[in-house]
Write an enzyme that holds these catalytic residues in place. Structure first.
Site, PDB file in Angstrom:
ATOM      1  N   LYS A  79       0.850  -1.196   0.000  1.00  0.00           N
ATOM      2  CA  LYS A  79       0.000   0.000   0.000  1.00  0.00           C
ATOM      3  C   LYS A  79       0.885   1.245   0.000  1.00  0.00           C
ATOM      4  CE  LYS A  79      -3.999   1.845   2.608  1.00  0.00           C
ATOM      5  NZ  LYS A  79      -4.806   1.684   3.837  1.00  0.00           N
ATOM      6  N   SER A 154      -9.640   1.733   2.855  1.00  0.00           N
ATOM      7  CA  SER A 154      -8.766   2.464   1.966  1.00  0.00           C
ATOM      8  C   SER A 154      -7.725   1.604   1.254  1.00  0.00           C
ATOM      9  CB  SER A 154      -8.038   3.549   2.770  1.00  0.00           C
ATOM     10  OG  SER A 154      -7.213   2.964   3.752  1.00  0.00           O
ATOM     11  N   SER A 178      -9.898  -0.581   7.097  1.00  0.00           N
ATOM     12  CA  SER A 178      -9.286  -0.373   5.782  1.00  0.00           C
ATOM     13  C   SER A 178      -8.589  -1.584   5.172  1.00  0.00           C
ATOM     14  CB  SER A 178      -8.286   0.787   5.844  1.00  0.00           C
ATOM     15  OG  SER A 178      -8.969   2.012   5.782  1.00  0.00           O
TER      16      SER A 178
END
Ligand SMILES: [Zn+2]
Lengths: 485, 478
Positions: A79, A154, A178
Site C-alpha cells: 500500500k 482504503s 481499511s
C-alpha cells in the site's frame, strides 16, 4: 490454474520442486498486471526491476541448493502509505506526489529480508481516509469482480491487486476497517492484527492510536505466513508490543469443536443488507455444524463507535497531517506571498476534500472549549467500547459478524454523501477502537459479489482467530472462486 | 501615590546535554553545518516515530530532584500544535497535564533573609530548529531553515509568581543555574541558548490580595537583559496605572538596543495549542527505585555545601556562599584544604588573588593552571615562614601564568626567606653603620625611626629577610 492466481504457499512448493522459477512467477504476475491494470488500476507505482532482481536472487539461492523462506520470491504489493526507500511513496495524496522516502518501513525491511519480490505500490484513499479508494488523488481503483464497483478502501489497491492476480499477497493498513472491508469487497483474506503487534514505523500516519499494518492474501495460510514476517517488537516504534514472535502457521488446525463464538446483535441489526445477513447466518450454521458453539450476544456501546471514531481519528489526523506544509518535502505552492500564505496555498492545493474535512473536524474537536466535550468524551466512550469487548471475551473465544453491511457498492454511489460512506465501516471500527485483532474471510456471494465474514479475537490472540478462519476455509470453497477479467 | 508590589514568575528553558536528541539518535552537538545533525525522525518525515531517550528522562528527574520537586509516578508526552517553519512536524512534543515533576522550590537570599521560591512544574520537551533570514524577518525574500537543534532535549521549569523584584528574579536564575550545573545535566550557557528565560510580570498596589494583569516577556538571553527588561517593565506598568491606564495581557519582547519592551501579540491573538496526548509515545510509569538511584547519585548541592563550609571549616557565610556557587570552585577549594588545612587562608587566596587573576584573564576555574595542591604548597611555604607574604604574591602570579609549582619557582629565583640569624645580623650591622642619624633618633625615644631601619634591612635583603627577626635583632642591637 494460472500461476498468478495461486497461493504463496503453493507457489513456494512449486519453486522448491523447481517446477517454476521465481523469475517465471514474477513474469507471470507482470504479464497479468500488463493485461489487467487498465481495467483495475491497482498500482500507483510498479517496481518491476526491483521484483525481477529479487526473483533472480531467490532463483540463485534455489539453484545453489539453499533452503528459501516461505515468502521468498513471492510477488508482493505494498500500500502506498508504507514507506519504501528510494521508491515514490504518495499516501494517495497530491501533497506527497513527489515524495521519495530515504528509508523503508520496518515491515518493508522485514519483507526484504524474507526475499519477497515487491511488484509495486498500491492505490488508496488519500492518507487512508475513505472506504472506497475513490478518494485517491490519482485515479479510481475498480473491483475485479465487477469493474463498475468499488474495491472498498482504503486499502482498495492492495485488495484488488490480490483478487485480480496482480500480486500474490499485499500489505494494507487498517484504521477503521481499511484492510478488512476491501478484503471483504474483493473476496480475499484480510487481517488487522492487534494494535502493537506490527511496527508502524514507516507507515504514514492517519490516526496513530488506531493504525495497524496487516496482510491481504488469497487464503488463511498465506495470511499466517505474512503475519510471521511482520509481527514482533520494533525498537523504532514505542507502541509496538514486547512479545515473543511466534509461528502462526502452528495454529492452522481444522478444528473448532467446542470453540465459543459470540455474534453481537448490534452487528446483525437494521442497516445490514438482508442478503448479507443471510450469508452470515449460513456461515454461523456452518461453524455450528463443525462443532462450534455459536450464540448471539451484545456489545451495548456499538452505536457510539462511529461517532467516537470520527472524533478520535480526525483529531489525531489533524495533528499528524500538520507536517505537510511544503517546507521540507512534497509539493509547495509557488505563488505564495509569505510563509503563512505558503502553508495555506500548499495545503489547499495539496489535500483533497475528505482529508480537509477530517482535518477541520479534528481541529475543531481539539480546540479550546471543545476538547472536553468532544475529544475527551470520545476517549471515555472508547474505554466503554473496550470494556464491552472485555466482557464478551469472558464468555466467548471469538466474536463473529459481517465485515460490511453491504457488498461492494457502485463507483460514485456514495461520494456525495460522506455519512453513508462512513456507515460502510460500522462493523469494523470498534475493533480498532478496542485495539483487538480482526480478520475478514470470504464466506459467500450476493449477486456475484463477495461477502466477508469478520472474526474478532482477544488482544494478541491472533492464533485462535487464524485457527477458526482456517477451519472455516477448509470446510468451504469460497476462497477458490476467482473473478473473471 | 500608592506603593506598588512587583510580582514575577519565570519560565526557564534548559537544554539537557545528553549525547543524542530526545526522540532519535541524532547528535546534540552544538554547531555543525546546517541540517547535518538530523535524521528522518527529527526532520519529521512521513511515517517516522519518536522513541524517548531514557537518558533525557533521567536527566529531567535529576534536575527535578535537585530542585526539590516531586517526581510523577505516571507521566506522558503531549503534542503542542502550532504552525511554524522551524518545527518539522508543526507540533512540538512537550508535556501538558502530567509533567515529569511538580511542587519544587529553591531558596534565594533577599534583603530580608533567605526566601523559598516555589517551582510549579518541570517538564520535558523538544527544541525547534532555527530560521535564517536574509536581513530581517520582514524584508527577507526567503528564509532558510536549520534543523540541527530540532529535537534537542529541553526541560522547562515554571516558577510560582513568588518573586518580588527584578533583583530577586536574577537571583532565582543564578541559583537555578548553580544548582543545575551541580547536577551536571546542562551547561546552562545563556549566551549559547542552553538556558533561556521568559518572564511573567505584573504589579499590584501594596496589600492587594489578587494579582494584577500580567505581561509576558519572551527570550531574555542574559542576566543583564533579564534585569533591565524587568525593571523597565515594572516602571512601564506602574506608570501606565498611575496615568489611569490599564495593563493589557500580552506578550512583549525585549529590545536590547532601545532598552524597551515592545508588544508582540495580545491575548486575543494568543495560540490555541490544541494539546493532545501523543499517541506515538506510550505513557511512562516512573520506577521508584530508579528515582531513588538517581537521588542517591546527586552530588551535595550548593545550599548543603554552603552550610557545611560554615560548620566544618568555620568560614563566614559570605565566603561559603561564594565558594560553593559552582561545583568546580568548591571542589577546588576542598582539594586545597585537604592538602593544607587552613580553610580561611585558602578561602582568602581563592576569593582574592585567584578570582582576580581568573577574571582579568577571562578564565574559568576549570582551566586554571594552578593545581589546587600547588596552591596548598604555596600557603604552606608562607605559614612556615619559608617565603614572605609579599613574595608569595609574586610567586602566585608566576604560578598562574606558567603552571609551575611554588617550590621550584622559589628555589630558582632564590626567594627563600632569610631566617638565619647570623646572616640577618650582618645586614643589620651594615644598616646601623650607614644610618647613624636614625639610630640616634631611636635612642632619643623616637619609636618611628625603627620602622625606617626595618625598611632599610628589608631593602638590603631584597625583601627576603624574615621581618619578625629583623625587628627583634634591631631592638637587641640598639
Ligand atoms: Zn534525528
Amino acid at each position: 490454474m494460472q500461476l498468478f492466481m495461486r497461493t504463496a504457499h503453493e507457489l513456494h512448493d512449486l519453486m522448491m520442486k523447481k517446477e517454476i522459477s521465481a523469475e517465471e512467477l514474477s513474469k507471470a504476475v507482470f504479464d497479468r498486471i500488463e493485461s489487467a491494470e487498465d481495467k483495475i488500476g491497482a498500482f500507483i507505482t510498479r517496481t518491476t526491476e526491483n521484483a525481477f532482481k529479487r526473483a533472480r536472487a531467490v532463483d540463485r539461492q534455489i539453484q545453489s541448493g539453499e533452503k528459501i523462506v516461505p515468502l521468498a520470491g513471492i510477488p508482493l504489493a505494498i500500500k502506498d502509505n508504507i514507506c519504501t526507500s528510494g521508491i515514490l511513496t504518495t499516501a494517495g495524496s497530491k501533497i506527497l506526489s513527489n515524495f521519495v522516502p530515504p528509508y523503508s518501513a520496518t515491515v518493508v525491511e522485514r519483507f526484504d529480508a524474507a526475499g519477497a519480490a515487491m511488484v509495486g505500490k498500491t492505490n488508496l484513499d488519500e492518507f487512508a481516509m475513505g472506504s472506497s479508494t475513490e478518494n485517491s488523488a490519482f485515479f479510481v481503483t475498480r473491483n475485479p469482480w465487477n469493474t463498475s464497483k468499488v474495491p472498498g478502501g482504503s486499502s482498495g489497491g492492495s485488495a484488488a491487486a490480490v483478487a485480480a492476480g496482480e500480486a500474490v499477497c499485499a500489505l494494507g493498513s487498517d484504521t477503521g476497517g481499511s484492510i478488512r472491508q476491501p478484503a471483504s469487497f474483493c473476496g480475499v483474506v484480510g487481517m488487522k492484527p492487534t494494535y502493537g503487534a506490527v511496527s508502524r514505523y514507516g507507515l504514514i500516519a492517519y490516526a496513530s492510536s488506531l493504525d495497524q499494518i496487516g496482510p491481504l492474501a488469497r487464503d488463511v495460510t498465506d495470511c499466517a505466513l505474512m503475519m510471521n514476517v511482520i509481527c514482533g517488537h520494533d525498537q523504532l516504534d514505542s507502541t509496538s508490543a514486547q512479545y515473543q514472535a511466534q509461528d502462526y502457521t502452528g495454529f492452522l488446525r481444522d478444528d473448532v469443536r467446542g470453540m465459543r463464538f459470540g455474534v453481537p446483535e448490534e452487528y446483525m441489526a437494521e442497516g445490514i443488507d438482508p442478503a448479507v445477513r443471510a450469508v452470515i447466518i449460513k456461515a454461523m450454521e456452518r461453524l455450528e455444524s463443525l462443532g462450534a458453539i455459536v450464540e448471539y450476544t451484545t456489545l451495548p456501546h456499538t452505536e457510539y463507535a462511529l461517532p467516537t471514531y470520527y472524533m478520535i481519528a480526525p483529531a489525531e489526523a489533524s495533528s499528524n497531517l500538520a507536517r505537510y506544509d511544503g517546507v521540507r518535502y512534497g509539493i509547495r505552492a509557488e505563488d505564495a506571498e509569505d510563509v503563512i500564505d505558503m502553508f495555506m496555498k500548499t495545503r489547499s492545493k495539496g489535500f483533497g476534500n475528505e482529508v480537509k474535512r477530517r482535518i477541520m473536524l479534528g481541529t475543531y474537536a481539539l480546540s479550546a472549549g471543545y476538547y472536553d466535550a468532544y475529544y475527551l468524551k470520545a476517549l471515555k466512550v472508547r474505554t466503554l467500547i473496550k470494556e464491552d469487548f472485555d466482557r464478551a471475551f469472558e464468555k466467548y473465544d471469538l466474536l463473529l459478524s459481517p465485515v460490511s453491511p453491504t457488498t461492494a457498492f457502485r463507483i460514485g454511489e456514495k461520494t456525495d454523501d460522506p455519512l453513508q460512506m462512513y456507515l460502510s465501516d460500522v462493523c469494523t471500527i470498534s475493533v480498532n477502537l478496542a485495539g483487538i485483532p480482526g480478520i475478514s474471510i470470504p464466506c459467500g456471494f450476493v449477486d456475484g459479489m463477495p461477502v466477508g465474514l469478520q472474526l474478532m479475537g482477544r488482544h494478541f490472540d491472533e492464533g485462535t482467530l487464524l485457527r477458526a478462519a482456517y477451519t472455516f476455509e477448509q470446510n468451504t470453497d469460497y476462497h477458490k472462486h476467482y473473478p473473471e477479467l | 501615590m500608592p506603593q506598588y508590589e512587583t510580582v514575577i514568575g519565570l519560565e526557564v528553558h534548559i537544554e539537557l546535554k545528553t549525547r543524542s536528541k530526545i526522540f532519535c539518535n541524532s547528535t546534540t552537538e552544538f554547531g555543525g553545518e546546517p541540517n547535518t545533525h538530523v535524521c528522518p525522525v527529527c526532520l519529521g518525515l512521513p511515517g517516522v516515530l519518536p522513541v524517548v531517550n531514557k537518558k533525557v528522562v533521567e536527566y529531567a528527574i535529576r534536575a527535578a530532584l535537585a530542585l526539590n520537586c516531586e517526581i510523577a509516578e505516571f507521566s506522558k508526552f503531549d503534542r503542542k500544535n502550532y504552525y511554524y517553519p522551524d518545527m518539522p512536524k508543526n507540533y512540538q512534543i512537550s508535556q501538558y497535564d502530567l509533567p515529569i515533576a511538580q511542587h519544587g522550590c529553591l531558596e534565594i537570599d533577599t534583603e530580608n533573609g533567605p526566601r523559598k521560591i516555589g517551582i510549579t512544574r518541570l517538564h520535558m520537551e523538544e527544541d525547534t530548529g532555527k530560521l535564517v533570514h536574509q536581513g530581517t524577518i520582514t524584508t527577507t525574500p526567503f528564509s532558510l531553515v536549520d534543523y540541527n537543534r530540532a529535537g534537542v532535549p529541553l526541560i522547562e521549569i515554571v516558577s510560582e509568581p513568588d518573586l518580588r523584584s527584578p533583583e530577586e528574579a536574577r537571583q532565582y536564575i543564578e541559583k537555578m543555574r548553580a544548582i543545575i550545573l551541580y547536577t551536571g545535566v546542562s551547561d546552562c550557557k545563556m549566551e549559547e541558548g542552553s538556558l533561556r528565560c521568559d518572564a511573567n510580570i505584573s504589579v499590584r498596589p501594596m496589600g492587594m490580595e489578587g494579582l494584577g494583569t500580567k505581561t509576558e516577556i519572551k527570550n531574555l538571553n542574559s542576566f543583564k537583559s533579564l534585569l533591565k527588561s524587568l525593571s523597565y517593565e515594572v516602571e512601564r506598568q506602574i506608570e501606565t496605572l498611575e496615568e489611569g491606564g490599564r495593563i493589557i495581557q500580552e506578550t512583549r519582547t525585549w529590545d536590547e538596543a532601545k532598552g524597551v519592551t515592545l508588544s508582540m501579540r495580545s491575548k486575543e491573538q494568543a495560540h490555541d495549542y490544541r494539546y493532545l496526548p501523543d499517541p506515538d509515545l506510550v505513557p511512562m510509569e516512573i520506577d521508584r527505585n530508579w528515582v531513588d538511584d538517581i537521588r542517591r547519585s546527586l552530588p551535595e548541592l550548593p545550599d548543603e555545601r554552603k552550610e557545611r563550609y560554615v560548620e566544618e571549616y568555620g568560614l563566614p557565610a559570605y565566603d561559603a556562599a561564594i565558594l560553593t556557587n559552582t561545583k568546580e570552585l568548591a571542589d577546588y577549594f576542598e582539594v586545597c584544604v585537604k592538602a593544607w588545612p587552613n580553610p580561611k587562608a585558602v578561602s582568602n587566596w581563592i576569593m582574592g588573588d585567584l578570582t582576580r587573576l581568573l577574571n582579568s584573564s577571562g578564565q574559568e576555574i576549570t582551566g586554571c593552571k594552578i593545581a589546587p595542591e600547588n596552591l596548598a604548597s604555596l600557603l604552606r611555604l608562607i605559614d612556615k615562614g619559608t617565603i614572605s607574604g609579599k613574595i608569595a604574591k609574586n610567586v602566585f602570579e608566576e604560578m598562574f601564568t606558567s603552571g609551575r609549582d611554588a617550590e621550584s619557582i622559589v628555589k630558582e629565583k632564590g626567594l627563600l626567606q632569610i631566617s638565619d640569624e647570623s646572616a640577618i645580623i650582618a645586614i643589620v650591622d651594615e644598616v646601623l653603620a650607614k644610618n647613624p642619624g636614625p639610630v640616634d633618633d631611636f635612642k632619643a625615644g623616637k619609636e618611628r625611626a625603627l620602622g625606617f631601619l626595618v625598611g632599610q634591612v628589608m631593602k638590603a635583603s631584597k625583601g627576603k629577610a624574615n621581618p619578625e627577626m629583623v625587628n627583634k635583632l634591631l631592638r637587641e642591637k640598639l
